[in-house]
Scaffold this motif. Structure first.
Motif, PDB file in Angstrom:
ATOM      1  N   PRO A  21     -16.244  66.591  32.364  1.00  0.00           N
ATOM      2  CA  PRO A  21     -15.864  68.081  32.056  1.00  0.00           C
ATOM      3  C   PRO A  21     -16.780  68.824  31.265  1.00  0.00           C
ATOM      4  O   PRO A  21     -17.127  69.996  31.499  1.00  0.00           O
ATOM      5  CB  PRO A  21     -14.623  68.234  31.619  1.00  0.00           C
ATOM      6  N   TYR A  42     -23.463  75.950  32.629  1.00  0.00           N
ATOM      7  CA  TYR A  42     -22.411  75.517  33.118  1.00  0.00           C
ATOM      8  C   TYR A  42     -21.945  74.130  32.886  1.00  0.00           C
ATOM      9  O   TYR A  42     -22.706  73.494  33.500  1.00  0.00           O
ATOM     10  CB  TYR A  42     -22.179  76.213  34.600  1.00  0.00           C
ATOM     11  N   TYR A  44     -19.365  71.077  33.927  1.00  0.00           N
ATOM     12  CA  TYR A  44     -18.575  70.563  35.029  1.00  0.00           C
ATOM     13  C   TYR A  44     -17.099  71.124  35.073  1.00  0.00           C
ATOM     14  O   TYR A  44     -16.546  71.580  36.256  1.00  0.00           O
ATOM     15  CB  TYR A  44     -18.481  68.993  35.254  1.00  0.00           C
ATOM     16  N   GLY A  45     -16.386  71.202  34.052  1.00  0.00           N
ATOM     17  CA  GLY A  45     -15.132  71.674  33.838  1.00  0.00           C
ATOM     18  C   GLY A  45     -14.192  71.027  34.789  1.00  0.00           C
ATOM     19  O   GLY A  45     -13.895  69.990  34.733  1.00  0.00           O
ATOM     20  N   GLY A  46     -13.522  71.914  35.660  1.00  0.00           N
ATOM     21  CA  GLY A  46     -12.764  71.380  36.717  1.00  0.00           C
ATOM     22  C   GLY A  46     -13.095  70.766  38.016  1.00  0.00           C
ATOM     23  O   GLY A  46     -12.386  70.688  38.957  1.00  0.00           O
ATOM     24  N   SER A  49     -16.896  74.301  41.984  1.00  0.00           N
ATOM     25  CA  SER A  49     -16.497  75.617  42.002  1.00  0.00           C
ATOM     26  C   SER A  49     -15.576  76.247  41.002  1.00  0.00           C
ATOM     27  O   SER A  49     -14.934  77.363  41.005  1.00  0.00           O
ATOM     28  CB  SER A  49     -15.714  76.318  43.524  1.00  0.00           C
ATOM     29  N   ASN A  50     -15.449  75.154  40.154  1.00  0.00           N
ATOM     30  CA  ASN A  50     -14.520  75.354  38.661  1.00  0.00           C
ATOM     31  C   ASN A  50     -15.278  75.151  37.407  1.00  0.00           C
ATOM     32  O   ASN A  50     -14.841  74.753  36.549  1.00  0.00           O
ATOM     33  CB  ASN A  50     -13.319  74.719  38.749  1.00  0.00           C
ATOM     34  N   TYR A  51     -16.573  75.592  37.560  1.00  0.00           N
ATOM     35  CA  TYR A  51     -17.638  75.397  36.487  1.00  0.00           C
ATOM     36  C   TYR A  51     -16.955  76.359  35.325  1.00  0.00           C
ATOM     37  O   TYR A  51     -16.465  77.306  35.579  1.00  0.00           O
ATOM     38  CB  TYR A  51     -18.984  75.385  36.674  1.00  0.00           C
ATOM     39  N   ILE A  52     -17.457  75.943  33.847  1.00  0.00           N
ATOM     40  CA  ILE A  52     -16.902  76.830  32.962  1.00  0.00           C
ATOM     41  C   ILE A  52     -18.404  76.851  32.194  1.00  0.00           C
ATOM     42  O   ILE A  52     -19.143  76.048  31.859  1.00  0.00           O
ATOM     43  CB  ILE A  52     -16.240  76.079  32.035  1.00  0.00           C
TER      44      ILE A  52
END
Length: 145
Positions: A21, A42, A44-46, A49-52
């Motif tokens: 993440p 950005y 990886y996050g979730g 299409s859920n980058y943070i």
């Protein structure tokens, strides 16, 4: 081509283990003819299409440096180069906005080879914009890890 700004979106997601993440997987770099630069990295996050947004930076490189970069970009893309696409590496997209506000888009794989004469555009941009770990048109920094 009279370029007002460019935006380079570089995504280094490729085949292999899923990123953690906190891994930076996409970068947006905008360079304006005024010398202003905007960067967002950005994580990886979730997942897809859920980058943070992990890091952001705004700076000025001055009109002359910006003009040099935009001129090289113009020289490269005015020739409508053939894009190299590979399925096992990341990809880049560049959006070029001219002074009449028209956009042109080009895409390719994150494998480098974007050169004008003997100038590698990725290296040139990295040398003139003080942001660590820029992907630009290749993932050199990712390969070092």
């Amino acid at each position: 081509m009279n370029i007002q700004k460019i935006k380079i979106i570089s995504n280094n997601i490729c085949y292999g283990p899923e990123p953690s993440p906190t891994d930076e997987v996409e970068q947006n770099l905008t360079i304006s003819s005024t010398g202003r630069v905007w960067f967002t990295g950005y994580n990886y996050g979730g997942g897809f299409s859920n980058y943070i947004a992990g890091r952001k930076k705004q700076l000025s490189i001055g009109r002359n440096k910006a003009s040099d970069i935009l001129s090289l970009v113009s020289q490269y893309f005015d020739n409508k180069p053939s894009a190299i696409f590979a399925t096992d590496i990341g990809e880049w997209e560049i959006i070029i906005t001219d002074t009449d506000k028209n956009n042109q888009r080009f895409k390719g794989s994150l494998c480098g080879g974007v050169t004008v004469g003997d100038i590698d555009l990725t290296e040139y941009i990295r040398e003139h914009i003080s942001i660590d770990g820029l992907f630009v048109f290749d993932d050199f920094y990712c390969d070092e890890e």
